[in-house]
Design an enzyme around this catalytic site. Structure first.
Site, PDB file in Angstrom:
ATOM      1  N   TYR A   1      11.178  -9.397   5.088  1.00 24.72           N
ATOM      2  CA  TYR A   1      12.412  -8.423   3.863  1.00 24.72           C
ATOM      3  C   TYR A   1      11.668  -6.967   3.769  1.00 24.72           C
ATOM      4  CZ  TYR A   1       9.032  -9.345  -0.593  1.00 24.72           C
ATOM      5  OH  TYR A   1       8.131  -9.628  -1.151  1.00 24.72           O
ATOM      6  N   CYS A   2      12.832  -5.984   4.098  1.00 24.49           N
ATOM      7  CA  CYS A   2      12.686  -4.584   3.613  1.00 24.49           C
ATOM      8  C   CYS A   2      11.287  -4.164   5.005  1.00 24.49           C
ATOM      9  CB  CYS A   2      12.151  -3.920   2.256  1.00 24.49           C
ATOM     10  SG  CYS A   2      12.897  -2.538   1.731  1.00 24.49           S
TER      11      CYS A   2
END
Length: 284
Positions: A148-149
Site C-alpha cells: 500500500y502507498c
C-alpha cells in the site's frame, strides 16, 4: 550519501516525543504540528527538530483516494473494522497507523541553498539503516509495487516493505517523515487496505492506477528481525542516533509563537479534511 549525512548532523537537535500520548491524540494534530515546525524551523526561530508520534487505529488517505468511485463503501468498511480516517493534503495513498506503527519526522531548515528532495529522502534512509545496523540486514530503498502507498523510497528487507518515506515542504522548512511498522502483522495491515480498495472500486476501471495489493510483500520489523521489538525499543535507537549526531539533544514541546501557529495549521487541516470528504461524498 555524504550530503544526506550532513543534514543529519546538527549542532542541536530538538526532540518532541509524542509516541505515548494514547488513543486521544488525533492524526490531524500531527499534520498541524509538522506544518507548525516547518514554519518555525524554516524561519530560524527553532532549531532542527525531530518528532516521534503514534496514532491508534487510523487510516490516512491521500487526495487520490477521495476520487474512488465507491469511496463511501470503503470508508464504511474501515469504520466497521474500528478505524477512523482522515485525508492528508499531499501525495501518496492510504496507509495504516496503529499502536504498532512509529512515525518519525525530521524537520530541517532549507537555508540559502535549499534541500534537494532526494537528499531529504536519502537522509531518512541513512538514519534508518544506522538505527538497525546491528541486525546485519540490508535495508533497501526501492518501490514495492504491490504494497500500500507504493513509492520509490519504500524501505524493505528481503523484498518485504516495513516503511515508507514522505516529505512536506512549507515556509523554507522541510519535514521528512517515515512510518515504521514495528510490531504486529504487516500483511494484516495490507489486507485491510486491500479490502478497502476492493470495496471502494468494485472492479470499476479508474483513470488513476491504485495499487494491486499483495499482503505478503509487507511485514513489521519484529517479523523481519525475528524479535519482539517494541515502540520503546525503536525510540531508544532513535534517541541514540540523534545524540550521536549533535552536540546537544534537548527535549521540548511546542512553545512561544508555535502555539498560535499550531492553532492556525490545525484548524486549516480540519477545514480541508472536511472539504475533501464533502467533495468525495458529492461524487458518489
Amino acid at each position: 550519501m555524504d550530503e544526506a549525512l550532513n543534514l543529519l548532523r546538527q549542532d542541536k537537535w530538538r526532540l518532541i516525543d509524542q509516541s505515548a500520548l494514547g488513543s486521544h491524540f488525533h492524526a490531524l494534530q500531527s499534520f498541524g504540528t509538522d506544518d507548525t515546525l516547518c514554519e518555525s524551523v524554516g524561519s530560524g526561530h527553532a532549531p532542527a527538530t525531530a518528532r516521534a508520534w503514534v496514532h491508534h487505529d487510523t487510516i490516512v488517505l491521500g487526495i487520490q483516494d477521495t476520487r474512488l468511485p465507491f469511496l463511501q463503501d470503503g470508508l464504511d468498511y474501515l469504520e466497521a473494522c474500528g478505524y477512523q480516517y482522515i485525508v492528508r493534503n499531499s501525495g501518496g495513498l492510504a496507509v495504516v497507523l496503529d499502536e504498532g506503527v512509529l512515525n518519525l519526522s525530521l524537520v530541517l531548515p532549507e537555508k540559502e541553498k535549499g534541500i534537494d528532495i532526494n537528499r531529504g529522502y536519502d537522509a531518512m534512509w541513512f538514519m534508518i539503516k544506522e538505527m538497525f545496523a546491528d541486525f546485519g540486514k540490508e535495508i533497501e530503498a526501492k518501490e514495492i509495487p504491490a504494497s500500500y502507498c507504493p513509492g520509490s523510497y519504500d524501505l524493505s528487507i528481503d523484498g518485504k516493505k516495513f516503511a515508507g518515506i514522505s516529505q512536506r515542504r512549507l515556509k523554507k522548512g522541510v519535514a521528512v517523515q517515515v512510518y515504521l511498522c514495528v510490531t504486529g502483522s504487516g500483511s494484516e495491515r495490507a489486507e485491510l487496505i486491500r479490502e478497502f480498495y476492493a470495496r471502494a472500486m468494485k472492479g470499476v476501471e479508474t483513470k488513476f492506477s491504485y495499487p494491486d495489493i499483495q499482503p505478503e510483500v509487507m511485514a513489521s520489523l519484529s517479523e523481519l528481525f525475528g524479535v519482539e521489538m517494541t515502540i520503546q525499543d525503536v525510540m531508544l535507537r532513535f534517541l541514540e542516533f540523534l545524540n550521536a549526531n549533535s552536540r546537544e539533544l534537548a527535549s521540548s514541546y511546542l512553545e512561544g509563537e508555535e502555539i498560535g501557529l499550531f492553532d492556525h495549521y490545525y484548524n486549516r487541516f480540519i477545514e480541508r479534511n472536511e472539504r475533501f470528504l464533502e467533495q468525495a461524498a458529492s461524487r458518489q
